[in-house]
Design an enzyme around this catalytic site. Sequence first.
Site, short mmCIF file in Angstrom:
data_model
loop_
_atom_site.label_atom_id
_atom_site.label_comp_id
_atom_site.label_asym_id
_atom_site.label_seq_id
_atom_site.Cartn_x
_atom_site.Cartn_y
_atom_site.Cartn_z
N ARG A 179 -28.67 10.01 -28.35
CA ARG A 179 -27.35 10.59 -28.01
C ARG A 179 -26.26 9.56 -28.23
O ARG A 179 -25.19 9.87 -28.77
CB ARG A 179 -27.34 11.10 -26.57
CG ARG A 179 -28.20 12.33 -26.32
CD ARG A 179 -28.07 12.81 -24.90
NE ARG A 179 -26.74 13.35 -24.62
CZ ARG A 179 -26.25 13.55 -23.41
NH1 ARG A 179 -26.97 13.23 -22.34
NH2 ARG A 179 -25.04 14.05 -23.24
N CYS B 73 -21.61 7.76 -18.92
CA CYS B 73 -22.79 8.48 -19.42
C CYS B 73 -22.30 9.78 -20.04
O CYS B 73 -21.27 9.80 -20.71
CB CYS B 73 -23.80 8.71 -18.30
SG CYS B 73 -23.11 9.59 -16.86
#
Length: 281
Positions: A178, A233
Amino acid sequence: MSHLIRPNELHNLIKTAEPIILDCQANLTDRTKSQQMYQSEHIPGAYHADTETDLSSEIIPGKTGRHPMPSIEQWQQRLQKWGITQQSEIILYDQSNSMFASRAWWLLQWAGITHVRVLDGGLAAWKSYGGETTSKIPELPAPSTLTIRVQQDWLISADELLPLAENSLLLDARALPRYKGAEEPLDTKAGHIPGAINADFTRNLDVDHRFLSRTQLKQRFKSLQNQDAVCYCGSGITACHNILAIAESGLPMPKLYAGSWSEWIVDDSRPIATGIEGEPL
């Protein structure tokens, strides 16, 4: 003092004291799952802390990320609902890896509530130890009159972030694919904030989803010893896991970019990087 508690320590604590226990079980891909998980099985006496409705505020499309911070007033009301005072001893847990419990831990610390520990290994570790579980929902206590005083300097906004990247370590807690932009299962754009280093939160844990030792965590985050850090995040959940791990190592707590990647990308003028920058932690 450790920010973590082991199952045997919690078992003994319950016999000798009356800690407030919050069940933070949740699922990032199913926003309705938290309530179901709690109703199915939890530690006796635990109250439900829903990631979507208790640990976050309402999403504003085009403005916020997936888990906006609760307002000060909202968070104070939540804590009052659970009967929390400045003197309360609070234990937090989720299903296993402590990602959701870490969000609750950070929010409580941010509010000035310091007697807070996370059950290392979560409900899975509690059950492996032989701890009792139940589906019985406890009655909420009488509300407290708690007034919170938050640590405003623990947070950083998107506008403040890029200028700081030159002098601070920016840590991205998401999985490496990611971060690199190779895949994005939850958000509409892939990649990372320019200047960020990958620091996958799962590397704070052993194979049983329990935190590494303090020595191991300090070794992992040794580059932070002489440098300020900011954690983010996908939506402000697993960044708190890294902050907890860093605090557990004995290093100073980094700042949190609470909106994280899902907020960053709502503004098309904000830059996006792909690939790997620096050495992943």
